[in-house]
Design a protein around this motif. Sequence first.
Motif, PDB file in Angstrom:
ATOM      1  N   ALA A  20      -4.202   1.036   7.070  1.00 37.08           N
ATOM      2  CA  ALA A  20      -4.882   0.037   6.239  1.00 37.08           C
ATOM      3  C   ALA A  20      -4.096  -1.261   6.210  1.00 37.08           C
ATOM      4  O   ALA A  20      -4.679  -2.365   6.241  1.00 37.08           O
ATOM      5  CB  ALA A  20      -5.083   0.577   4.829  1.00 37.08           C
ATOM      6  N   ARG A  24      -5.248  -4.990   7.430  1.00 39.11           N
ATOM      7  CA  ARG A  24      -5.102  -6.191   6.597  1.00 39.11           C
ATOM      8  C   ARG A  24      -4.348  -7.294   7.345  1.00 39.11           C
ATOM      9  O   ARG A  24      -4.716  -8.468   7.251  1.00 39.11           O
ATOM     10  CB  ARG A  24      -4.395  -5.853   5.291  1.00 39.11           C
ATOM     11  N   VAL A 128     -10.562  -7.503   3.582  1.00 40.83           N
ATOM     12  CA  VAL A 128     -10.870  -6.220   4.230  1.00 40.83           C
ATOM     13  C   VAL A 128     -11.987  -5.547   3.447  1.00 40.83           C
ATOM     14  O   VAL A 128     -11.905  -5.422   2.222  1.00 40.83           O
ATOM     15  CB  VAL A 128      -9.641  -5.296   4.282  1.00 40.83           C
ATOM     16  N   GLY A 130     -14.286  -2.019   3.041  1.00 40.49           N
ATOM     17  CA  GLY A 130     -14.379  -0.602   3.358  1.00 40.49           C
ATOM     18  C   GLY A 130     -15.830  -0.188   3.219  1.00 40.49           C
ATOM     19  O   GLY A 130     -16.440  -0.433   2.182  1.00 40.49           O
ATOM     20  N   ASN A 152     -13.392 -11.003   8.486  1.00 44.73           N
ATOM     21  CA  ASN A 152     -12.885  -9.880   7.701  1.00 44.73           C
ATOM     22  C   ASN A 152     -12.512  -8.692   8.574  1.00 44.73           C
ATOM     23  O   ASN A 152     -13.140  -8.436   9.607  1.00 44.73           O
ATOM     24  CB  ASN A 152     -13.955  -9.406   6.709  1.00 44.73           C
ATOM     25  N   ILE A 155     -12.748  -1.239   7.453  1.00 48.15           N
ATOM     26  CA  ILE A 155     -12.404   0.174   7.544  1.00 48.15           C
ATOM     27  C   ILE A 155     -13.691   0.941   7.309  1.00 48.15           C
ATOM     28  O   ILE A 155     -14.319   0.813   6.259  1.00 48.15           O
ATOM     29  CB  ILE A 155     -11.343   0.572   6.501  1.00 48.15           C
ATOM     30  N   LEU A 199      -9.632   6.420   0.633  1.00 45.76           N
ATOM     31  CA  LEU A 199     -10.029   5.015   0.790  1.00 45.76           C
ATOM     32  C   LEU A 199     -10.308   4.374  -0.560  1.00 45.76           C
ATOM     33  O   LEU A 199     -10.046   3.181  -0.771  1.00 45.76           O
ATOM     34  CB  LEU A 199     -11.283   4.939   1.681  1.00 45.76           C
ATOM     35  N   VAL A 206      -7.794  -3.080   0.348  1.00 46.16           N
ATOM     36  CA  VAL A 206      -9.236  -3.224   0.577  1.00 46.16           C
ATOM     37  C   VAL A 206      -9.820  -4.053  -0.558  1.00 46.16           C
ATOM     38  O   VAL A 206      -9.523  -3.808  -1.733  1.00 46.16           O
ATOM     39  CB  VAL A 206      -9.929  -1.844   0.660  1.00 46.16           C
ATOM     40  N   ASP A 207     -10.640  -5.044  -0.214  1.00 43.32           N
ATOM     41  CA  ASP A 207     -11.148  -5.985  -1.214  1.00 43.32           C
ATOM     42  C   ASP A 207     -12.550  -5.666  -1.713  1.00 43.32           C
ATOM     43  O   ASP A 207     -12.941  -6.120  -2.789  1.00 43.32           O
ATOM     44  CB  ASP A 207     -11.141  -7.398  -0.618  1.00 43.32           C
ATOM     45  N   ILE A 209     -15.757  -2.409  -1.392  1.00 38.42           N
ATOM     46  CA  ILE A 209     -16.299  -1.183  -0.811  1.00 38.42           C
ATOM     47  C   ILE A 209     -17.821  -1.284  -0.838  1.00 38.42           C
ATOM     48  O   ILE A 209     -18.423  -1.652  -1.853  1.00 38.42           O
ATOM     49  CB  ILE A 209     -15.826   0.073  -1.558  1.00 38.42           C
TER      50      ILE A 209
END
Length: 440
Positions: A20, A24, A128, A130, A152, A155, A199, A206-207, A209
């Motif tokens: 991760a 990033r 990032v 997800g 971006n 994931i 996750l 991670v910004d 989901i």
Amino acid sequence: MSVFDQASVPDPSPELLQRAAGVRRAAMALGQCSDQQRRKALLAMATALEAHAEAIVAANRADLEAAAADGLAQALVARLKLDHVKLAGAIEGVRQLAALADPLGQRQLHTELDAGLVLERVSVPLGVVGVIFEARPDAVVQIASLAIRSGNGAILKGGREAARSCAAILAALQQGLSGTAVSPEALALLTSREESLALLKLDGLVDLIIPRGSNALVRFIQDHTRIPVLGHADGICHLYVDQDVDIPQAVRIAVDAKTQYPAACNAIETLLVHRAVAPAFLAAAIPALTAAGVELRGDAAAQALGIAGGATEDDWRTEYSDLILAVKVVDDLEEALAHIARYGSRHTDAIATRDDAIAERFLRAVDSAGVYRNCSTRFADGFRYGFGAEVGISTQTLPPRGPVGLEGLVTYRYRLRGEGHIAADYASGQRQFSHRALPL
């Protein structure tokens, strides 16, 4: 998604944290790439997908065979299938995205606060994202291309039923990126149950989901992460047939909205029909829908007019994702609006009518992400809207809403340029703000 049923969320493993962090870092570099570099990266991704089309379709066939052996629900099988035609459409979406205007570096506000003190607001990447999704291996193509175009990292975690397809697609995408200014590490695919759950604990890395799947999947994610979540749970869409309507046109719309792709979240699940037109409309609609393989379930009034099956209270609140349609006869527009407000999921709802005033009332009153007149709800789609692709559908009230394309993957940053200005001068009254609007 079964891995989320009754599951607890483990801490990320050191290996996941390392991956991760790599995404990033790659995303930070990607955010500095020029518009032209990101365009070229998407075109290279599209070319690589074409070069690996046979391998991707073969992997999907293997997934479909495994799904059949496991007895996967038909709605999920429909979403899982990725043949050459569907893959070609996804590739075309990548190229369409490459041709769209750059979403980054767009100045949204430009204000002179005082002489030599100038404020601007400029669009920038989120960082990032997800994305967790069930079946739908073509979602990998859509999400990856949207992420790269908007600067971006991504994931991705697909359902185990699509594992082979997703791996083949990501391998092709990363190979395409390897010859560009964008690092292949900007994209990562999670494969294990533990990683998919962990996750949710990658806040700081991670910004955002984005879940794409069942109500249970979305609810679980919303309840088990501190990371912002963008998505929708149910897709309970309606078509209301008004009393002043072109019946053949309305029948055509209803058949398309239910049967063109019944597993989609923008397919209608309930048909509301004005009592005055119900006998004539249902006389035409019942045979058309039945011929298309639709099982009809109606309230007492609809059954009296020829609907064979009975509808219960649960039918009004069910997303079938299948060839099943609930039918209700209503007294007027107001009853239709009340039904949609009570049972709808604020996804997409439509009206079939020739009455302009009734249509405007419907378009203004229905609080859904998409509200249509005289057309199928199946148009609620990022590709059909001209977004190139969509990262998902959002039914929240705050933006982004509806099909989420590039604009949903950018945020903004305030930049202030001065010449030694200090706040104390304004607090004391020595200087005054001008707040003069400047050209964008």
